[in-house]
Design a protein around this motif. Structure first.
Motif, PDB file in Angstrom:
ATOM      1  N   PHE A  31       6.554  89.332  -4.674  1.00 14.35           N
ATOM      2  CA  PHE A  31       6.031  90.435  -5.478  1.00 14.35           C
ATOM      3  C   PHE A  31       7.164  91.302  -6.031  1.00 14.35           C
ATOM      4  O   PHE A  31       7.188  91.621  -7.217  1.00 14.35           O
ATOM      5  N   VAL A  32       8.107  91.689  -5.165  1.00 14.24           N
ATOM      6  CA  VAL A  32       9.214  92.547  -5.594  1.00 14.24           C
ATOM      7  C   VAL A  32      10.075  91.834  -6.628  1.00 14.24           C
ATOM      8  O   VAL A  32      10.447  92.418  -7.651  1.00 14.24           O
ATOM      9  N   TYR A  33      10.378  90.562  -6.394  1.00 14.40           N
ATOM     10  CA  TYR A  33      11.179  89.785  -7.343  1.00 14.40           C
ATOM     11  C   TYR A  33      10.482  89.737  -8.702  1.00 14.40           C
ATOM     12  O   TYR A  33      11.095  90.010  -9.740  1.00 14.40           O
ATOM     13  N   ASN A  34       9.195  89.394  -8.709  1.00 14.45           N
ATOM     14  CA  ASN A  34       8.453  89.275  -9.965  1.00 14.45           C
ATOM     15  C   ASN A  34       8.309  90.628 -10.666  1.00 14.45           C
ATOM     16  O   ASN A  34       8.392  90.711 -11.891  1.00 14.45           O
ATOM     17  N   LYS A  35       8.095  91.682  -9.903  1.00 13.21           N
ATOM     18  CA  LYS A  35       7.951  93.020 -10.472  1.00 13.21           C
ATOM     19  C   LYS A  35       9.268  93.452 -11.130  1.00 13.21           C
ATOM     20  O   LYS A  35       9.266  93.996 -12.239  1.00 13.21           O
ATOM     21  N   MET A  36      10.374  93.209 -10.447  1.00 11.32           N
ATOM     22  CA  MET A  36      11.678  93.565 -11.010  1.00 11.32           C
ATOM     23  C   MET A  36      11.983  92.749 -12.271  1.00 11.32           C
ATOM     24  O   MET A  36      12.509  93.287 -13.245  1.00 11.32           O
ATOM     25  N   LEU A  37      11.649  91.471 -12.223  1.00  4.60           N
ATOM     26  CA  LEU A  37      11.880  90.610 -13.382  1.00  4.60           C
ATOM     27  C   LEU A  37      11.030  91.070 -14.568  1.00  4.60           C
ATOM     28  O   LEU A  37      11.524  91.140 -15.700  1.00  4.60           O
ATOM     29  N   ALA A  38       9.769  91.434 -14.330  1.00  7.63           N
ATOM     30  CA  ALA A  38       8.893  91.906 -15.405  1.00  7.63           C
ATOM     31  C   ALA A  38       9.422  93.205 -16.014  1.00  7.63           C
ATOM     32  O   ALA A  38       9.420  93.371 -17.243  1.00  7.63           O
ATOM     33  N   GLU A  39       9.901  94.115 -15.157  1.00 12.04           N
ATOM     34  CA  GLU A  39      10.450  95.372 -15.676  1.00 12.04           C
ATOM     35  C   GLU A  39      11.719  95.142 -16.473  1.00 12.04           C
ATOM     36  O   GLU A  39      11.946  95.791 -17.491  1.00 12.04           O
ATOM     37  N   ARG A  40      12.555  94.226 -16.021  1.00  9.10           N
ATOM     38  CA  ARG A  40      13.783  93.926 -16.766  1.00  9.10           C
ATOM     39  C   ARG A  40      13.464  93.300 -18.122  1.00  9.10           C
ATOM     40  O   ARG A  40      14.110  93.611 -19.114  1.00  9.10           O
ATOM     41  N   LYS A  41      12.471  92.397 -18.145  1.00  7.73           N
ATOM     42  CA  LYS A  41      12.088  91.775 -19.415  1.00  7.73           C
ATOM     43  C   LYS A  41      11.547  92.829 -20.375  1.00  7.73           C
ATOM     44  O   LYS A  41      11.884  92.831 -21.559  1.00  7.73           O
ATOM     45  N   GLU A  74       5.566  97.364   5.581  1.00  7.78           N
ATOM     46  CA  GLU A  74       5.242  96.552   6.760  1.00  7.78           C
ATOM     47  C   GLU A  74       6.282  95.462   7.024  1.00  7.78           C
ATOM     48  O   GLU A  74       6.400  94.991   8.135  1.00  7.78           O
ATOM     49  N   VAL A  75       7.020  95.053   5.990  1.00 13.57           N
ATOM     50  CA  VAL A  75       7.912  93.903   6.117  1.00 13.57           C
ATOM     51  C   VAL A  75       9.366  94.355   6.196  1.00 13.57           C
ATOM     52  O   VAL A  75       9.692  95.524   5.991  1.00 13.57           O
ATOM     53  N   ASP A  76      10.251  93.411   6.480  1.00 13.91           N
ATOM     54  CA  ASP A  76      11.679  93.675   6.638  1.00 13.91           C
ATOM     55  C   ASP A  76      12.288  94.159   5.319  1.00 13.91           C
ATOM     56  O   ASP A  76      12.175  93.495   4.291  1.00 13.91           O
ATOM     57  N   SER A  77      12.941  95.313   5.358  1.00 11.96           N
ATOM     58  CA  SER A  77      13.517  95.893   4.136  1.00 11.96           C
ATOM     59  C   SER A  77      14.693  95.074   3.612  1.00 11.96           C
ATOM     60  O   SER A  77      14.934  95.026   2.406  1.00 11.96           O
ATOM     61  N   LEU A  78      15.420  94.414   4.518  1.00  8.17           N
ATOM     62  CA  LEU A  78      16.556  93.598   4.068  1.00  8.17           C
ATOM     63  C   LEU A  78      16.089  92.365   3.298  1.00  8.17           C
ATOM     64  O   LEU A  78      16.797  91.867   2.418  1.00  8.17           O
ATOM     65  N   ALA A  79      14.903  91.871   3.610  1.00  4.75           N
ATOM     66  CA  ALA A  79      14.354  90.746   2.856  1.00  4.75           C
ATOM     67  C   ALA A  79      14.069  91.172   1.419  1.00  4.75           C
ATOM     68  O   ALA A  79      14.342  90.418   0.474  1.00  4.75           O
ATOM     69  N   LEU A  80      13.556  92.392   1.248  1.00  2.00           N
ATOM     70  CA  LEU A  80      13.289  92.898  -0.100  1.00  2.00           C
ATOM     71  C   LEU A  80      14.593  93.165  -0.847  1.00  2.00           C
ATOM     72  O   LEU A  80      14.700  92.897  -2.048  1.00  2.00           O
ATOM     73  N   ALA A  81      15.598  93.667  -0.138  1.00  2.00           N
ATOM     74  CA  ALA A  81      16.899  93.904  -0.767  1.00  2.00           C
ATOM     75  C   ALA A  81      17.537  92.586  -1.214  1.00  2.00           C
ATOM     76  O   ALA A  81      18.168  92.518  -2.272  1.00  2.00           O
ATOM     77  N   ASN A  82      17.355  91.540  -0.416  1.00  2.00           N
ATOM     78  CA  ASN A  82      17.896  90.233  -0.795  1.00  2.00           C
ATOM     79  C   ASN A  82      17.175  89.655  -1.999  1.00  2.00           C
ATOM     80  O   ASN A  82      17.763  88.890  -2.768  1.00  2.00           O
ATOM     81  N   ALA A  83      15.902  90.004  -2.189  1.00  2.00           N
ATOM     82  CA  ALA A  83      15.193  89.569  -3.393  1.00  2.00           C
ATOM     83  C   ALA A  83      15.847  90.173  -4.630  1.00  2.00           C
ATOM     84  O   ALA A  83      16.008  89.509  -5.657  1.00  2.00           O
ATOM     85  N   GLN A  84      16.248  91.440  -4.512  1.00  2.19           N
ATOM     86  CA  GLN A  84      16.945  92.096  -5.613  1.00  2.19           C
ATOM     87  C   GLN A  84      18.281  91.416  -5.890  1.00  2.19           C
ATOM     88  O   GLN A  84      18.641  91.164  -7.046  1.00  2.19           O
ATOM     89  N   LEU A  85      19.019  91.078  -4.842  1.00  2.00           N
ATOM     90  CA  LEU A  85      20.304  90.401  -5.014  1.00  2.00           C
ATOM     91  C   LEU A  85      20.129  89.013  -5.629  1.00  2.00           C
ATOM     92  O   LEU A  85      20.948  88.579  -6.450  1.00  2.00           O
ATOM     93  N   ASN A  86      19.059  88.316  -5.235  1.00  7.09           N
ATOM     94  CA  ASN A  86      18.789  86.994  -5.813  1.00  7.09           C
ATOM     95  C   ASN A  86      18.501  87.091  -7.305  1.00  7.09           C
ATOM     96  O   ASN A  86      18.933  86.229  -8.074  1.00  7.09           O
TER      97      ASN A  86
END
Length: 158
Positions: A31-41, A74-86
């Motif tokens: 979700f975070v990856y797709n949301k960031m990608l949509a905002e960037r587009k 609810e989920v690990d914050s580092l996993a979400l941060a790594n989505a941003q890095l990816n």
């Protein structure tokens, strides 16, 4: 002399609650990856003519989405941060001409997330691995890990 990075792959045997949290984490990372990608587009489409303004734009972080969507806490914050890095890596590879333009992640393909070691939050203990938010997860450790091995990150995948 340079150090050699090596990966080890083990099978996990999570409880039902742990498996549910893993699946939630896969979904939140996607979700975070797709949301960031949509905002960037959208940002690129709006500022396509003004390249200077496009360079100055601050891109959102996962913390911004946690304010809007409480279930991301609810989920690990580092996993979400790594989505941003990816996503950053995907964009850099695209602009170098090495890869195609980043696409949205789908639920149907391989699901995974990566978390980093911070303050020894990931440890091996007698056939178990301690992971952030998941606590102790049983694993099949079929090979010995050298005692001088330094754990830096852990990728959980289906």
């Amino acid at each position: 002399m340079s150090k050699l990075s090596k990966a080890y792959k083990f099978r996990l045997y999570p409880t039902e609650e742990q498996a549910l949290l893993m699946h939630k984490t896969y979904g939140c990372v996607r979700f975070v990856y797709n949301k960031m990608l949509a905002e960037r587009k959208a940002m690129y489409d709006n500022l396509n003519d003004d390249k200077e303004a496009l360079r100055k734009v601050k891109h959102p972080t996962p913390a911004k989405y946690k304010q809007e969507y409480d279930w991301l806490k609810e989920v690990d914050s580092l996993a979400l941060a790594n989505a941003q890095l990816n996503l950053e890596k995907a964009y850099k590879a695209f602009f170098k001409g090495v890869a195609k333009f980043p696409t949205f992640k789908k639920k149907r393909h391989k699901q995974s997330y990566t978390t980093n070691v911070v303050n020894r939050n990931i440890k091996w203990l007698n056939g178990h691995i301690q992971l952030p938010k998941l606590k102790m997860v049983k694993m099949k450790q079929h090979r010995e890990i050298p005692s001088d091995y330094i754990l830096k990150s852990c990728t959980i995948s289906v």
